[in-house]
Design an enzyme around this catalytic site. Structure first.
Site, PDB file in Angstrom:
ATOM      1  CG  ASP A   8     -72.584  56.028 -39.808  1.00 26.87           C
ATOM      2  OD1 ASP A   8     -73.163  55.250 -39.102  1.00 26.87           O
ATOM      3  OD2 ASP A   8     -71.789  56.938 -39.668  1.00 26.87           O
ATOM      4  CG  ASP A  10     -74.348  58.554 -33.931  1.00 24.51           C
ATOM      5  OD1 ASP A  10     -74.461  59.215 -33.068  1.00 24.51           O
ATOM      6  OD2 ASP A  10     -75.051  57.422 -34.030  1.00 24.51           O
ATOM      7  CG  ASP A 212     -68.094  58.194 -38.931  1.00 21.92           C
ATOM      8  OD1 ASP A 212     -67.768  58.544 -37.977  1.00 21.92           O
ATOM      9  OD2 ASP A 212     -69.233  57.465 -39.056  1.00 21.92           O
TER      10      ASP A 212
END
Length: 272
Positions: A8, A10, A212
């Site tokens: 991922d 961001d 996240d």
């Protein structure tokens, strides 16, 4: 030894200032030297990610738009998934009880109805930006996803409205606490990674992944080794309590973990 690493962007690979750190770039280069396939799995647009890869001279596969597009190292489109036109029409034309701003994505870019300069802070690294349009005139046949940006509590209430209106005709997920996404049914990073691994002749067990947010959930549970960031959304950690948690993105925790994995693969890892 994993053969593919999926990241991922961001809140995971990017630091809070939305840049890739030097340690991270060095570690990515080390992975390539070990013939480990790199894959960036992000909600960001393919146009932006292709620009970033070119600027950094990185060879990586792309899963973009939270799984709506998959591109090869050469930029070839391997997979696409669009919102049905009737779903896009309902979301665009309905009067929702929300203060959140609406954003529409297709292969030509990112579109919204008004200037929101604060949102561009997340794109300082690439210079990617929205185009201002009348959203009611947006072509409906090629919308990849629609997202709403705003306060989390407001978005949670909007999520209920969207569920009631759409039922099972779309997939809803939070890509961040302040971003709720409307995606095609069955579309997520995990499903897209399945398509990519089949193309590469790999098994998901051969993959590691880092994330996240709730839009990373399917990817993290599908791979052989999934890792949650220390700064992850509480909902993600609660849903996947069995997965290891590494450090914070501000400390380039992915690089920290992978450096240990490359140098000391048989020793226990500590995020400290």
């Amino acid at each position: 030894m994993a053969r593919l690493a999926a990241f991922d962007m961001d809140g995971t690979l990017l630091m809070p200032d939305h840049h890739l750190g030097e340690k991270t770039l060095s570690t990515l280069a080390r992975l390539r030297e070990r013939d480990i396939t790199l894959t960036f799995a992000t909600g960001r647009h393919a146009l932006e990610m292709q620009h970033i890869l070119g600027a950094l001279s990185l060879d990586a596969y792309l899963i973009t738009g939270n799984g709506t597009r998959v591109h090869s190292l050469e930029g070839e489109l391997l997979h696409r998934d669009d919102l049905p036109a009737d779903v896009a029409e309902l979301v665009l034309y309905q009067q929702w009880d929300t203060r959140a701003s609406m954003h529409i994505f297709n292969d030509d870019g990112w579109f919204t109805g008004k200037e929101i300069p604060a949102l561009l802070q997340a794109f300082v690294y690439s210079g990617f930006r929205y185009q201002i349009i009348d959203v009611k005139k947006m072509p409906l046949g090629s919308v990849t996803k629609i997202c709403f940006c705003g306060d989390h509590d407001d978005l949670t209430r909007l999520q209920i409205q969207l569920y009631e209106a759409l039922g099972e005709r779309a997939h809803l997920c939070f890509s961040a606490t302040d971003c709720l996404e409307v995606l095609p049914v069955g579309c997520n990073k995990g499903a897209a990674l399945t398509v990519l691994t089949q193309h590469l002749g790999l098994s998901l067990r051969d993959c590691m992944a880092f994330g996240d947010a709730m839009n990373d959930r399917e990817m993290l549970v599908s791979v052989g080794s999934g890792f949650i960031m220390g700064n992850a959304m509480p909902q993600l950690r609660a849903e996947l309590p069995h997965l290891p948690v590494i450090g914070h993105c501000r400390n380039q925790a992915v690089s920290h973990y992978l450096t240990h994995w490359l140098d000391y693969p048989h020793l226990p890892y500590s995020p400290e």
